[in-house]
Design a protein around this motif. Structure first.
Motif, PDB file in Angstrom:
ATOM      1  N   LEU A 122      61.427  -3.249 -26.070  1.00 36.22           N
ATOM      2  CA  LEU A 122      60.679  -3.953 -27.001  1.00 36.22           C
ATOM      3  C   LEU A 122      59.338  -3.953 -27.112  1.00 36.22           C
ATOM      4  O   LEU A 122      58.645  -3.788 -28.497  1.00 36.22           O
ATOM      5  CB  LEU A 122      60.970  -5.613 -26.593  1.00 36.22           C
ATOM      6  CG  LEU A 122      62.476  -6.021 -26.883  1.00 36.22           C
ATOM      7  CD1 LEU A 122      62.689  -7.490 -26.117  1.00 36.22           C
ATOM      8  CD2 LEU A 122      63.045  -6.013 -28.219  1.00 36.22           C
ATOM      9  N   TRP A 123      58.441  -3.833 -26.194  1.00 39.11           N
ATOM     10  CA  TRP A 123      57.036  -4.066 -26.297  1.00 39.11           C
ATOM     11  C   TRP A 123      56.653  -2.629 -27.098  1.00 39.11           C
ATOM     12  O   TRP A 123      55.481  -2.455 -27.639  1.00 39.11           O
ATOM     13  CB  TRP A 123      56.190  -4.323 -25.186  1.00 39.11           C
ATOM     14  CG  TRP A 123      55.956  -3.230 -24.198  1.00 39.11           C
ATOM     15  CD1 TRP A 123      56.743  -3.199 -22.789  1.00 39.11           C
ATOM     16  CD2 TRP A 123      55.187  -2.038 -23.850  1.00 39.11           C
ATOM     17  NE1 TRP A 123      56.354  -2.347 -22.102  1.00 39.11           N
ATOM     18  CE2 TRP A 123      55.386  -1.335 -22.663  1.00 39.11           C
ATOM     19  CE3 TRP A 123      54.152  -1.885 -24.580  1.00 39.11           C
ATOM     20  CZ2 TRP A 123      54.738  -0.361 -22.465  1.00 39.11           C
ATOM     21  CZ3 TRP A 123      53.402  -0.565 -24.314  1.00 39.11           C
ATOM     22  CH2 TRP A 123      53.941   0.167 -23.247  1.00 39.11           C
ATOM     23  N   LYS A 124      57.231  -1.467 -26.552  1.00 34.70           N
ATOM     24  CA  LYS A 124      57.186  -0.154 -27.234  1.00 34.70           C
ATOM     25  C   LYS A 124      57.276  -0.041 -28.326  1.00 34.70           C
ATOM     26  O   LYS A 124      56.589   0.463 -29.493  1.00 34.70           O
ATOM     27  CB  LYS A 124      57.719   1.050 -26.435  1.00 34.70           C
ATOM     28  CG  LYS A 124      57.092   1.191 -24.950  1.00 34.70           C
ATOM     29  CD  LYS A 124      58.159   2.055 -24.073  1.00 34.70           C
ATOM     30  CE  LYS A 124      57.696   2.177 -22.678  1.00 34.70           C
ATOM     31  NZ  LYS A 124      58.607   3.032 -21.890  1.00 34.70           N
ATOM     32  N   GLY A 125      58.270  -0.857 -29.070  1.00 37.19           N
ATOM     33  CA  GLY A 125      58.654  -0.936 -30.366  1.00 37.19           C
ATOM     34  C   GLY A 125      57.702  -1.891 -30.969  1.00 37.19           C
ATOM     35  O   GLY A 125      57.192  -1.247 -32.276  1.00 37.19           O
ATOM     36  N   LEU A 126      57.347  -2.924 -30.334  1.00 39.35           N
ATOM     37  CA  LEU A 126      55.985  -3.641 -31.051  1.00 39.35           C
ATOM     38  C   LEU A 126      54.956  -2.935 -31.290  1.00 39.35           C
ATOM     39  O   LEU A 126      54.326  -3.002 -32.355  1.00 39.35           O
ATOM     40  CB  LEU A 126      56.156  -4.781 -30.255  1.00 39.35           C
ATOM     41  CG  LEU A 126      54.974  -5.968 -30.568  1.00 39.35           C
ATOM     42  CD1 LEU A 126      55.307  -6.485 -31.929  1.00 39.35           C
ATOM     43  CD2 LEU A 126      54.785  -6.828 -29.455  1.00 39.35           C
ATOM     44  N   LEU A 127      54.451  -1.853 -30.346  1.00 40.40           N
ATOM     45  CA  LEU A 127      53.442  -1.095 -30.432  1.00 40.40           C
ATOM     46  C   LEU A 127      53.300  -0.170 -31.618  1.00 40.40           C
ATOM     47  O   LEU A 127      52.549  -0.003 -32.428  1.00 40.40           O
ATOM     48  CB  LEU A 127      52.991  -0.611 -28.923  1.00 40.40           C
ATOM     49  CG  LEU A 127      51.748   0.304 -28.978  1.00 40.40           C
ATOM     50  CD1 LEU A 127      50.579  -0.546 -28.936  1.00 40.40           C
ATOM     51  CD2 LEU A 127      51.657   1.260 -27.597  1.00 40.40           C
TER      52      LEU A 127
END
Length: 114
Positions: free
Chosen positions: A9-14
């Motif tokens: 999720l945080w990699k997708g957000l970045l």
């Protein structure tokens, strides 16, 4: 939440954030959108994923693989630049992508067969 899901999720957000910045920057000018992809966003994501395994050798291998992609990226930009006066910009990008693929295949798998 499972740790793997949080990581994804945080990699997708970045990645989404960088994409949004490129789109916003393109409304203000032409130079910044060309520079933003050079920010090592995807390299950071990849290196964090590889580094989380705790193997320094794998991390170094990922760094070297990323460095090897620079010539293919330059081929993509060069072909796109050359084609944009001759064809629609979308076709110029497609041509650049095709040239990138050829260059990437020459850099990575081809030497194994030679």
């Amino acid at each position: 939440m499972p740790p793997l899901l949080v990581e994804v999720l945080w990699k997708g957000l970045l990645g989404g954030l960088v994409t949004a910045l490129i789109v916003l920057a393109s409304k203000k000018g032409d130079v910044l959108p060309g520079i933003l992809p050079l920010a090592p966003t995807f390299a950071i994501i990849a290196l964090l994923a590889v580094g989380s395994k705790g193997e320094a050798g794998g991390f170094r291998t990922a760094c070297l693989a990323g460095a090897k992609t620079i010539p293919a990226y330059l081929v993509f930009l060069g072909v796109s630049w050359l084609l944009v006066d001759r064809v629609d910009y979308r076709l110029a990008i497609l041509g650049g992508l095709a040239a990138w693929l050829v260059a990437a295949l020459a850099i990575f798998p081809a030497p194994k067969f030679l």
